[in-house]
Design a protein around this motif. Structure first.
Motif, PDB file in Angstrom:
ATOM      1  N   SER A  43      37.720  35.331  46.241  1.00 32.06           N
ATOM      2  CA  SER A  43      38.862  34.840  47.021  1.00 32.06           C
ATOM      3  C   SER A  43      39.480  35.930  47.891  1.00 32.06           C
ATOM      4  N   ARG A  44      39.048  37.169  47.705  1.00 28.92           N
ATOM      5  CA  ARG A  44      39.609  38.281  48.472  1.00 28.92           C
ATOM      6  C   ARG A  44      38.842  38.477  49.771  1.00 28.92           C
ATOM      7  N   THR A  45      39.584  38.557  50.863  1.00 28.16           N
ATOM      8  CA  THR A  45      38.944  38.839  52.149  1.00 28.16           C
ATOM      9  C   THR A  45      38.621  40.319  52.294  1.00 28.16           C
ATOM     10  N   VAL A  46      39.384  41.167  51.625  1.00 32.69           N
ATOM     11  CA  VAL A  46      39.141  42.613  51.611  1.00 32.69           C
ATOM     12  C   VAL A  46      38.875  43.023  50.169  1.00 32.69           C
ATOM     13  N   PRO A  47      37.697  43.593  49.869  1.00 32.18           N
ATOM     14  CA  PRO A  47      37.332  43.908  48.482  1.00 32.18           C
ATOM     15  C   PRO A  47      37.979  45.188  47.966  1.00 32.18           C
ATOM     16  N   LEU A  48      39.285  45.183  47.891  1.00 30.41           N
ATOM     17  CA  LEU A  48      40.040  46.338  47.397  1.00 30.41           C
ATOM     18  C   LEU A  48      41.172  45.851  46.517  1.00 30.41           C
ATOM     19  N   ALA A  49      41.421  46.575  45.431  1.00 33.72           N
ATOM     20  CA  ALA A  49      42.575  46.285  44.575  1.00 33.72           C
ATOM     21  C   ALA A  49      43.145  47.593  44.059  1.00 33.72           C
ATOM     22  N   VAL A  50      44.448  47.571  43.797  1.00 25.89           N
ATOM     23  CA  VAL A  50      45.151  48.736  43.247  1.00 25.89           C
ATOM     24  C   VAL A  50      45.876  48.287  41.990  1.00 25.89           C
ATOM     25  N   ARG A  51      45.763  49.086  40.954  1.00 25.24           N
ATOM     26  CA  ARG A  51      46.523  48.844  39.739  1.00 25.24           C
ATOM     27  C   ARG A  51      47.204  50.155  39.357  1.00 25.24           C
ATOM     28  N   GLY A  52      48.498  50.072  39.114  1.00 21.92           N
ATOM     29  CA  GLY A  52      49.248  51.267  38.772  1.00 21.92           C
ATOM     30  C   GLY A  52      49.987  51.115  37.470  1.00 21.92           C
ATOM     31  N   ARG A  53      50.402  52.241  36.924  1.00 24.71           N
ATOM     32  CA  ARG A  53      51.241  52.183  35.729  1.00 24.71           C
ATOM     33  C   ARG A  53      52.545  51.465  36.057  1.00 24.71           C
ATOM     34  N   ASP A  54      53.037  51.679  37.293  1.00 21.99           N
ATOM     35  CA  ASP A  54      54.102  50.856  37.842  1.00 21.99           C
ATOM     36  C   ASP A  54      53.404  49.729  38.589  1.00 21.99           C
ATOM     37  N   ASP A  55      53.309  48.567  37.947  1.00 17.67           N
ATOM     38  CA  ASP A  55      52.487  47.485  38.483  1.00 17.67           C
ATOM     39  C   ASP A  55      53.005  46.985  39.825  1.00 17.67           C
ATOM     40  N   GLY A  56      54.334  46.913  39.979  1.00 13.70           N
ATOM     41  CA  GLY A  56      54.889  46.431  41.235  1.00 13.70           C
ATOM     42  C   GLY A  56      54.533  47.322  42.403  1.00 13.70           C
ATOM     43  N   ALA A  57      54.686  48.629  42.224  1.00 12.76           N
ATOM     44  CA  ALA A  57      54.339  49.566  43.288  1.00 12.76           C
ATOM     45  C   ALA A  57      52.843  49.545  43.567  1.00 12.76           C
ATOM     46  N   GLY A  58      52.037  49.374  42.526  1.00 11.58           N
ATOM     47  CA  GLY A  58      50.596  49.295  42.716  1.00 11.58           C
ATOM     48  C   GLY A  58      50.198  48.110  43.574  1.00 11.58           C
ATOM     49  N   ARG A  59      50.789  46.978  43.306  1.00 16.35           N
ATOM     50  CA  ARG A  59      50.455  45.789  44.088  1.00 16.35           C
ATOM     51  C   ARG A  59      51.026  45.874  45.499  1.00 16.35           C
ATOM     52  N   ASP A  60      52.159  46.559  45.654  1.00 18.07           N
ATOM     53  CA  ASP A  60      52.683  46.794  47.001  1.00 18.07           C
ATOM     54  C   ASP A  60      51.725  47.683  47.792  1.00 18.07           C
ATOM     55  N   VAL A 119      41.494  53.566  33.128  1.00 22.47           N
ATOM     56  CA  VAL A 119      41.519  52.160  32.695  1.00 22.47           C
ATOM     57  C   VAL A 119      41.997  51.265  33.841  1.00 22.47           C
ATOM     58  N   LEU A 120      43.037  51.710  34.545  1.00 23.02           N
ATOM     59  CA  LEU A 120      43.572  50.931  35.650  1.00 23.02           C
ATOM     60  C   LEU A 120      42.565  50.813  36.795  1.00 23.02           C
ATOM     61  N   ALA A 121      41.809  51.865  37.059  1.00 21.34           N
ATOM     62  CA  ALA A 121      40.786  51.802  38.109  1.00 21.34           C
ATOM     63  C   ALA A 121      39.708  50.791  37.758  1.00 21.34           C
ATOM     64  N   ARG A 122      39.341  50.715  36.485  1.00 25.48           N
ATOM     65  CA  ARG A 122      38.361  49.733  36.046  1.00 25.48           C
ATOM     66  C   ARG A 122      38.889  48.312  36.239  1.00 25.48           C
ATOM     67  N   THR A 123      40.147  48.105  35.856  1.00 23.92           N
ATOM     68  CA  THR A 123      40.761  46.790  36.057  1.00 23.92           C
ATOM     69  C   THR A 123      40.810  46.445  37.540  1.00 23.92           C
ATOM     70  N   ALA A 124      41.145  47.440  38.366  1.00 25.02           N
ATOM     71  CA  ALA A 124      41.272  47.212  39.806  1.00 25.02           C
ATOM     72  C   ALA A 124      39.941  46.842  40.443  1.00 25.02           C
ATOM     73  N   VAL A 125      38.877  47.565  40.121  1.00 20.65           N
ATOM     74  CA  VAL A 125      37.599  47.279  40.784  1.00 20.65           C
ATOM     75  C   VAL A 125      37.073  45.908  40.364  1.00 20.65           C
ATOM     76  N   GLU A 126      37.343  45.496  39.138  1.00 22.29           N
ATOM     77  CA  GLU A 126      36.929  44.157  38.719  1.00 22.29           C
ATOM     78  C   GLU A 126      37.731  43.093  39.464  1.00 22.29           C
ATOM     79  N   ALA A 127      39.036  43.344  39.656  1.00 21.36           N
ATOM     80  CA  ALA A 127      39.867  42.403  40.412  1.00 21.36           C
ATOM     81  C   ALA A 127      39.410  42.314  41.859  1.00 21.36           C
ATOM     82  N   ALA A 128      38.981  43.438  42.419  1.00 24.22           N
ATOM     83  CA  ALA A 128      38.567  43.471  43.822  1.00 24.22           C
ATOM     84  C   ALA A 128      37.298  42.670  44.077  1.00 24.22           C
ATOM     85  N   LYS A 129      36.542  42.373  43.034  1.00 27.92           N
ATOM     86  CA  LYS A 129      35.288  41.625  43.181  1.00 27.92           C
ATOM     87  C   LYS A 129      35.506  40.130  43.361  1.00 27.92           C
ATOM     88  N   SER A 130      36.739  39.670  43.214  1.00 24.38           N
ATOM     89  CA  SER A 130      37.024  38.240  43.338  1.00 24.38           C
ATOM     90  C   SER A 130      36.579  37.710  44.696  1.00 24.38           C
TER      91      SER A 130
END
Length: 211
Positions: A110-127, A97-108
């Motif tokens: 506004s992103r210069t690099v088309p990559l996103a990470v989503r983790g169960r620990d959201d703070g560590a994922g965004r870090d 589920v998190l990978a699906r959320t991440a790939v959709e976020a990466a399509k924005s």
């Protein structure tokens, strides 16, 4: 666990490149000697998905795919439903589920690099995302000459004088190209990104307390 969901960008303009990507990933895994827990396969349309139990190859593959260009990368870090099926398409659980959320976020756009990470620990994922995006942005600015020496040092680890002789340049030139490519800085950042991905799973890994 770590789920990578990779989606093609601009497939209507460039045609379906999924089979080409799958072949490239298979060759890359053979070269590195590290295989995913569940190998990449087409999930739907021009999207592929794979599963890993180690964050280090996740970092490596994500940066490799970004270098290829034309792909959006989403990384989900968290538990999966057990037993894990042999096919990623049949997998379920928070990491998927998190990978699906991440790939959709990466399509924005506004992103210069088309990559996103989503983790169960959201703070560590965004870090982890921040470090990976920075490393990918640095790599994207490399010259062709910079990539030649960076690839050689990363894969073969020759001495700089050996590489200089092979390329027909001076050792000083090799050293200058490595500095300009920020090769040493990238290699130092990769383990940091991997540790952050491990923490992003949110399943009890040792990690420093947040201030």
């Amino acid at each position: 666990m770590f789920v990578l969901t990779i989606d093609q960008r601009g497939s209507r303009r460039h045609g379906d490149r999924v089979e080409q990507l799958l072949a490239d990933l298979a060759a890359h895994h053979e070269q590195t000697g590290v295989d995913p827990l569940r190998g990449f396969e087409r999930t739907v349309g021009d999207e592929v998905q794979g599963v890993y139990d180690d964050p280090e190859p996740v970092v490596d593959v994500a940066l490799h795919v970004l270098r290829l260009g034309g792909w959006t990368v989403g990384i989900g870090a968290g538990p999966v439903d057990e037993p894990l099926p042999s096919s990623p398409r049949a997998g379920s659980g928070p990491a998927f589920v998190l990978a699906r959320t991440a790939v959709e976020a990466a399509k924005s756009r506004s992103r210069t690099v088309p990559l996103a990470v989503r983790g169960r620990d959201d703070g560590a994922g965004r870090d982890a995302e921040a470090v990976l995006v920075l490393v990918a942005a640095v790599a994207a600015r490399r010259s062709e000459a910079g990539w030649v020496v960076a690839d050689a040092m990363s894969v073969e680890a020759p001495r700089q004088d050996e590489l200089a002789a092979r390329l027909g340049v001076t050792q000083q030139a090799v050293s200058q190209r490595l500095r300009a490519a920020l090769w040493a800085e990238e290699r130092a950042a990769r383990p940091a990104a991997a540790r952050l991905l491990a923490w992003a799973q949110g399943v009890g890994e040792d990690r420093p307390a947040r201030p």
